[in-house]
Design a protein around this motif. Sequence first.
Motif, short mmCIF file in Angstrom:
data_model
loop_
_atom_site.label_atom_id
_atom_site.label_comp_id
_atom_site.label_asym_id
_atom_site.label_seq_id
_atom_site.Cartn_x
_atom_site.Cartn_y
_atom_site.Cartn_z
N HIS A 25 0.84 -1.19 0.00
CA HIS A 25 0.00 0.00 0.00
C HIS A 25 0.88 1.24 0.00
O HIS A 25 1.92 1.29 0.66
CB HIS A 25 -0.88 0.00 1.26
CG HIS A 25 -1.75 1.21 1.40
ND1 HIS A 25 -1.32 2.36 2.04
CD2 HIS A 25 -3.02 1.46 0.98
CE1 HIS A 25 -2.30 3.26 2.01
NE2 HIS A 25 -3.33 2.74 1.38
N ASP A 147 -6.33 -2.72 -5.70
CA ASP A 147 -6.63 -3.39 -4.44
C ASP A 147 -5.31 -3.69 -3.73
O ASP A 147 -4.55 -4.56 -4.15
CB ASP A 147 -7.40 -4.68 -4.70
CG ASP A 147 -7.83 -5.37 -3.41
OD1 ASP A 147 -7.43 -4.91 -2.32
OD2 ASP A 147 -8.56 -6.38 -3.50
N ARG A 149 -4.69 -5.15 -1.12
CA ARG A 149 -4.62 -6.49 -0.55
C ARG A 149 -4.24 -7.54 -1.59
O ARG A 149 -3.95 -8.69 -1.25
CB ARG A 149 -5.96 -6.86 0.10
CG ARG A 149 -6.26 -6.00 1.34
CD ARG A 149 -7.65 -6.28 1.89
NE ARG A 149 -7.89 -5.47 3.07
CZ ARG A 149 -7.63 -5.85 4.32
NH1 ARG A 149 -7.12 -7.05 4.55
NH2 ARG A 149 -7.87 -5.05 5.34
#
Length: 287
Positions: A25, A147, A149
Motif C-alpha cells: 500500500h 486493491d 490487498r
Amino acid sequence: MAPGTIPTFLLYGEDLGEIPAQFAHIETIAARSSLLDWEIGAHRHLHSVQILLVSKGQVTFRCDGRVETLQGPCFMAVPIGSVHGFQFQPDTRGYVLSLSAAFVARGVDAHDPLLHMLTHGASGEVAPGAVARVDWLCREMLAIQADWRLPSALFLTLAEALVRSLEAPQNEAPPAQSDEARLSAFRQLIELHLTEHRGVEWYAAQMRVSGKTLTRICQRAAGCTPTEMLHARLLLEAQRLLCFTNASVVQVANDLGFSDPSYFSRFYQRLSGRRPQQDKSSATGRS
C-alpha cells in the motif's frame, strides 16, 4: 484497547481485520497526517515493513527510543515490530509505503542490502542521483494502485526498485553469508517464541544446529551470545510496554511470561541498571 497493548495496525488508525498473505500500500504523507495535526503517534506493525519518504519538509522520527530529525529528501525504513512515530512539519510532502513481510523474500541472499535494510531498519538522505527516480516510482505506484490487498506484480516490482534506490553503502563489511542467514533465522524464532522463555538448546534444535554452533554464529555475526540476544530482546519489549502503554510493572511481567514479578524486576535491573518502576514513572511523567 487493553492497557498492556501497544497500538498495532496494518495501516495506521485502521482495524487489523483479516491479514492478507501479501499486501502493498502507498499513500501520501498528507493523506493521513494532515488529519492528525501532522503527528502519527507511537505504534507498530507486526505484519509489515514500512518505508517513509519525505520529498520536501521535515520529519522527527522516533523508533524504539531513537529520535532523529531529517530534512527532505530523506527516507526511513521501519522493520517489523519496531515501535515508531512521526511528527511532520506542516505541509510536508512525501509518501508512506507499507509492504507485507513476504516482500522481504525479494532479498537475493543474506548479503543483499535490501534484506539488511528491511530487517534492521535504516534512515538518511536520498542520494542526489536517486531523488528524481524515487519520486517517479512513488507517483507511479500511487497511480496504478488498485486493491492493495492483492498487489500487482508491476506494483511489487516498482516497490523493489524504490527500496533498492535507497540502498546506502555499508560502513562495515557484512558478516559471512551463512552466519547472517542463520542469525536472521534465529531472530525470527525469537520473535515467534519470545514470551515462552525457551533455552538456547531449544532454539538450536529448531535451526538444526548444535548449541555450540548457534553460539559461534551469534558471536561472529552479532558480537554476543544467544542468551544475551534473547535477554536484550526481552528487555526491549519490556521497555516498549512500560513506556508506550498504561500497563503496570506486574502486567508487563505477566505479558512477557515472567511468573514472578520480583524476578522480572531483578532481570530488568540487571540488564538496564534501573528498576522497571523507575522507567515506568519516568514515562508517566513525560506523558
